[in-house]
Design a protein around this motif. Structure first.
Motif, PDB file in Angstrom:
ATOM      1  N   TYR A  79      -1.521   0.361   8.302  1.00 49.24           N
ATOM      2  CA  TYR A  79      -0.761   1.492   7.776  1.00 49.24           C
ATOM      3  C   TYR A  79       0.741   1.242   7.756  1.00 49.24           C
ATOM      4  O   TYR A  79       1.396   1.449   6.757  1.00 49.24           O
ATOM      5  N   ASN A 128       0.778  -1.231   0.000  1.00 48.24           N
ATOM      6  CA  ASN A 128       0.000   0.000   0.000  1.00 48.24           C
ATOM      7  C   ASN A 128       0.815   1.288   0.000  1.00 48.24           C
ATOM      8  O   ASN A 128       0.262   2.359   0.253  1.00 48.24           O
ATOM      9  N   THR A 129       2.118   1.213  -0.282  1.00 50.36           N
ATOM     10  CA  THR A 129       2.836   2.468  -0.484  1.00 50.36           C
ATOM     11  C   THR A 129       2.370   3.069  -1.810  1.00 50.36           C
ATOM     12  O   THR A 129       1.820   2.371  -2.665  1.00 50.36           O
ATOM     13  N   GLU A 187      -1.680   9.293   2.672  1.00 50.83           N
ATOM     14  CA  GLU A 187      -0.725   8.973   1.607  1.00 50.83           C
ATOM     15  C   GLU A 187      -1.315   7.979   0.613  1.00 50.83           C
ATOM     16  O   GLU A 187      -1.139   8.114  -0.604  1.00 50.83           O
ATOM     17  N   GLN A 188      -1.995   6.958   1.147  1.00 45.36           N
ATOM     18  CA  GLN A 188      -2.571   5.942   0.267  1.00 45.36           C
ATOM     19  C   GLN A 188      -3.633   6.546  -0.641  1.00 45.36           C
ATOM     20  O   GLN A 188      -3.620   6.346  -1.865  1.00 45.36           O
ATOM     21  N   GLU A 209       4.036   3.699  -4.344  1.00 43.88           N
ATOM     22  CA  GLU A 209       4.672   2.932  -5.417  1.00 43.88           C
ATOM     23  C   GLU A 209       3.986   1.576  -5.602  1.00 43.88           C
ATOM     24  O   GLU A 209       3.770   1.121  -6.738  1.00 43.88           O
ATOM     25  N   ASN A 210       3.668   0.910  -4.484  1.00 40.52           N
ATOM     26  CA  ASN A 210       2.947  -0.356  -4.541  1.00 40.52           C
ATOM     27  C   ASN A 210       1.608  -0.190  -5.247  1.00 40.52           C
ATOM     28  O   ASN A 210       1.232  -1.012  -6.111  1.00 40.52           O
ATOM     29  N   VAL A 232       2.617   3.982   6.385  1.00 42.49           N
ATOM     30  CA  VAL A 232       1.975   4.617   5.228  1.00 42.49           C
ATOM     31  C   VAL A 232       0.586   5.052   5.672  1.00 42.49           C
ATOM     32  O   VAL A 232      -0.296   4.223   5.899  1.00 42.49           O
TER      33      VAL A 232
END
Length: 291
Positions: free
Chosen positions: A134, A103-104, A141-142, A106-107, A137
């Motif tokens: 989280y 869940n970053t 942000e997500q 980038e992910n 993260v």
């Protein structure tokens, strides 16, 4: 009881779908991993669902992995203009079949690109951010990453899955939330806590969804719905010459016009049984008796 629901009704791109969709998770092998035991039946289930009027299909690239997306493309591509394919991001699978956050920002971008590729789409109409904790993260942000990809045109509408009331309230302040996907059934309405964590229930967010015109999509509405001793639902099933599972779906459809059930199955016979639940008309007395 309305037969359709409009997702993101106040946006410039609303999506109107029939109010009984199909969830693909059970098309995979055991433990939501690997190929289906009967691939030809899995493909036929998808085609029969569409032929029967289903135009909302729920999937995720971590089902299988990538099994349901590939089945959808093989069975249904090129897609009909009215078909809405909804996917989820925020999780992935390890080789030991565990479910872990992915869940970053980038992910999430990697997952969206993978869904676009495996489904053969240029834009995904609806994507749920599945909340898996989280771990450094934040929700901000997500969701920020999701809304960024929405602005880029990769995503049309953003939803939240496995969301608490407090998380939904935060999400609504960050941007347009089109849908919520939570566990919900006649018998399981509030948070279910289990060995792998917890699943917030639909009842906890339903009024908030109704206030904001957000479609609430119940998942696992059959799997956790039907302890054998539920006398009320058994009695209503008897009166309507139906199964308790069908009454569970009918209850969801009658309980709120903002509910969009997506019962899943790996059996063609069960698919037809589930779809028949949309034709069951529960009276006010039936609903009162069910409670």
């Amino acid at each position: 009881m309305p037969s359709t629901i409009t997702i993101a009704q106040n946006s410039s791109h609303p999506l109107t779908v029939n109010r009984l969709g199909y969830g693909t998770m059970r098309l995979t092998g055991p433990e939501v991993w690997g190929e289906p035991a009967n691939r030809s039946e899995a493909l036929q289930i998808l085609r029969t669902a569409i032929e029967s009027g289903v135009n909302f299909i729920d999937t995720a690239d971590y089902y299988g992995e990538d099994v349901t997306n590939r089945l959808i493309r093989e069975a249904l591509y090129p897609y009909s203009a009215d078909l809405v394919i909804c996917t989820k991001v925020g999780a992935t699978r390890r080789p030991d079949k565990s479910w872990v956050p992915f869940n970053t920002p980038e992910n999430l971008r990697t997952s969206i690109d993978n869904n676009l590729r495996t489904l053969g789409q240029e834009q995904i109409q609806l994507v749920h951010l599945r909340l898996m904790g989280y771990e450094g993260v934040s929700l901000e942000e997500q969701l920020g990453a999701m809304f960024e990809m929405q602005r880029e045109g990769k995503i049309l509408h953003v939803g939240l899955s496995n969301v608490t009331r407090a998380e939904l309230e935060v999400g609504l302040k960050l941007g347009p939330i089109a849908t919520v996907e939570n566990m919900y059934s006649y018998a399981q309405r509030t948070t279910l806590t289990h060995a792998h964590g917890h699943n917030p229930g639909g009842e906890e967010v339903l009024d908030l969804c109704e206030q904001h015109g957000i479609a609430l999509i119940p998942f696992f509405s059959l799997l956790h719905a039907l302890p054998k001793q539920l006398d009320n639902i058994t009695e209503i099933a008897r009166r309507h010459n139906a199964t308790p599972a069908q009454i569970n779906l009918a209850w969801l459809l009658h309980h709120s016009p903002w509910l969009l059930p997506i019962p899943g199955t790996s059996s063609l016979a069960h698919l037809r049984e589930n779809l028949a639940a949309a034709d069951i008309c529960l009276s006010a007395e039936d609903m009162t008796y069910l409670g």
